[in-house]
Write a protein that holds these residues in place. Structure first.
Motif, PDB file in Angstrom:
ATOM      1  N   THR A 192       0.806  -1.219   0.000  1.00 15.44           N
ATOM      2  CA  THR A 192       0.000   0.000   0.000  1.00 15.44           C
ATOM      3  C   THR A 192       0.841   1.271   0.000  1.00 15.44           C
ATOM      4  O   THR A 192       0.560   2.216  -0.741  1.00 15.44           O
ATOM      5  CB  THR A 192      -0.952   0.032   1.218  1.00 15.44           C
ATOM      6  N   GLY A 193       1.886   1.313   0.818  1.00 12.51           N
ATOM      7  CA  GLY A 193       2.659   2.540   0.985  1.00 12.51           C
ATOM      8  C   GLY A 193       3.264   3.087  -0.286  1.00 12.51           C
ATOM      9  O   GLY A 193       3.480   4.304  -0.420  1.00 12.51           O
ATOM     10  N   VAL A 223       6.417   8.570  -0.873  1.00 12.56           N
ATOM     11  CA  VAL A 223       7.635   7.826  -0.567  1.00 12.56           C
ATOM     12  C   VAL A 223       8.779   8.831  -0.503  1.00 12.56           C
ATOM     13  O   VAL A 223       8.705   9.919  -1.069  1.00 12.56           O
ATOM     14  CB  VAL A 223       7.919   6.726  -1.613  1.00 12.56           C
ATOM     15  N   VAL A 256      -0.308  -2.368   5.212  1.00  8.90           N
ATOM     16  CA  VAL A 256       0.660  -2.131   6.276  1.00  8.90           C
ATOM     17  C   VAL A 256      -0.061  -1.701   7.552  1.00  8.90           C
ATOM     18  O   VAL A 256      -0.810  -0.713   7.554  1.00  8.90           O
ATOM     19  CB  VAL A 256       1.682  -1.059   5.852  1.00  8.90           C
ATOM     20  N   GLN A 303       0.400   1.589  10.203  1.00  6.83           N
ATOM     21  CA  GLN A 303       0.583   2.859   9.499  1.00  6.83           C
ATOM     22  C   GLN A 303      -0.538   3.170   8.513  1.00  6.83           C
ATOM     23  O   GLN A 303      -0.954   4.316   8.375  1.00  6.83           O
ATOM     24  CB  GLN A 303       1.936   2.876   8.777  1.00  6.83           C
ATOM     25  N   ASN A 304      -1.021   2.153   7.791  1.00  6.62           N
ATOM     26  CA  ASN A 304      -2.023   2.410   6.754  1.00  6.62           C
ATOM     27  C   ASN A 304      -3.451   2.037   7.151  1.00  6.62           C
ATOM     28  O   ASN A 304      -4.396   2.429   6.478  1.00  6.62           O
ATOM     29  CB  ASN A 304      -1.652   1.674   5.463  1.00  6.62           C
ATOM     30  N   ASN A 313       4.386  -3.419  10.691  1.00  4.04           N
ATOM     31  CA  ASN A 313       5.534  -2.511  10.694  1.00  4.04           C
ATOM     32  C   ASN A 313       5.983  -2.273  12.138  1.00  4.04           C
ATOM     33  O   ASN A 313       5.330  -1.555  12.889  1.00  4.04           O
ATOM     34  CB  ASN A 313       5.147  -1.188  10.024  1.00  4.04           C
TER      35      ASN A 313
END
Length: 318
Positions: A9-10, A15, A47, A50-51, A75
């Protein structure tokens, strides 16, 4: 054999490297919407935390776009508390938090109809000599992973290794050491995530690592990317090490790997949708070459040590 491709996903959001931020920040809904426009993408590696934190909410969004979940990526490196490690941290409170986080990730995976959690223990390691009691660190990690594995036998734990980053020397830094840790847990649901680029960075032969992990029954999950062996650059697979990738694809075929293949590719200065489509396009090309190989013919040439006859044969299939 139908192959299932997914995206982390990230990589569909912001980034960054040491100097520049690339792409605008996006929330998880926007990331999923972008991934749905990538030709060949069947799912996402989501993730946690975080997501997402609410599996019901994210599942509704994924279902709306017809996408599955390849794995839940726990993570345990992106927050301040993990600065000195997670499962091997000298502080028992931090180690306990890592174990409980893994258990929650396993629960979330089940809620998302996903059978696997992957995690990379990249803050577990050292920067300087004498900084860590390696005996304790390995034992702490072993005990923590074992506890989580016993918590939910229906969910696989796939551990990703890397030579370095962010620690200069990661504790679990090659295929053999990670497979040994997985075996030492005595839990069938503990295995290894093989990241092609990490294998290169560790100066492994990726086909050898895939064959070894597959033969030991510990190859649970695969990340694809490429680099020049000097750093984990997360480039489009096959653009640098095409020969290695063909051999790798053949090794996956030989060990019967039929799990998800996930793009761990850094979009950087390029459009993320285009980069992911190129990733899957190159992988289709690589697998198509591997599928053309007459394995009996290859095996006979290998027995006869006909090295350059082998290379000429593979070259004729390109």
């Amino acid at each position: 054999m139908e192959r299932k491709y997914s995206i982390i996903t990230g990589f569909m959001g912001k980034v960054q490297d040491r100097f520049i931020d690339y792409q605008p920040p996006r929330d998880i809904k926007d990331m999923i919407e972008m991934a749905s426009r990538v030709k060949g993408c069947s799912g996402l590696e989501v993730v946690y935390p975080q997501n997402f934190t609410d599996p019901k909410e994210i599942k509704n969004i994924l279902d709306a776009y017809g996408l599955g979940v390849s794995t839940v990526n726990l993570n345990v490196k992106g927050e301040e508390k993990w600065r000195y490690g997670s499962f091997s941290n000298p502080d028992p409170k931090i180690r306990r938090e890592a174990v409980e986080a893994l258990k929650r990730a396993m629960d979330h995976a089940a809620a998302l109809d996903c059978s696997t959690v992957t995690t990379a223990l990249l803050n577990d390691g050292v920067d300087y000599p004498f900084e860590l009691n390696y005996l304790d660190a390995f034992q702490y990690t072993l005990e923590g992973i074992r506890e989580a594995a016993e918590y939910r036998k229906d969910i696989k734990i796939s551990l990703e290794y890397k030579q370095s980053e962010p620690r200069i020397h990661c504790l679990l830094n090659n295929a053999g050491k990670m497979a040994y840790l997985a075996q030492m847990t005595n839990q069938e649901n503990v295995g290894v995530t093989l990241d092609f680029g990490h294998a290169l960075q560790a100066l492994e032969v990726p086909a050898d690592s895939a064959s070894f992990l597959g033969q030991t029954g510990k190859l649970f999950y695969v990340h694809i990317n490429d680099n020049f062996r000097n750093w984990d650059w997360d480039m489009v697979p096959g653009t640098v090490n095409l020969w290695d990738y063909i051999e790798f694809a053949l090794a996956l075929k030989k060990v019967g790997y039929n799990g998800w293949i996930t793009a761990d590719v850094f979009p950087q200065r390029h459009d993320p949708i285009m980069i992911m489509e190129k990733t899957f396009d190159w992988m289709d090309y690589i697998f198509a070459i591997a599928d053309k190989i007459d394995e009996d013919k290859l095996a006979q040439m290998q027995k006869e040590l006909k090295t350059f006859e082998i290379m000429d044969y593979i070259r004729s299939l390109l």
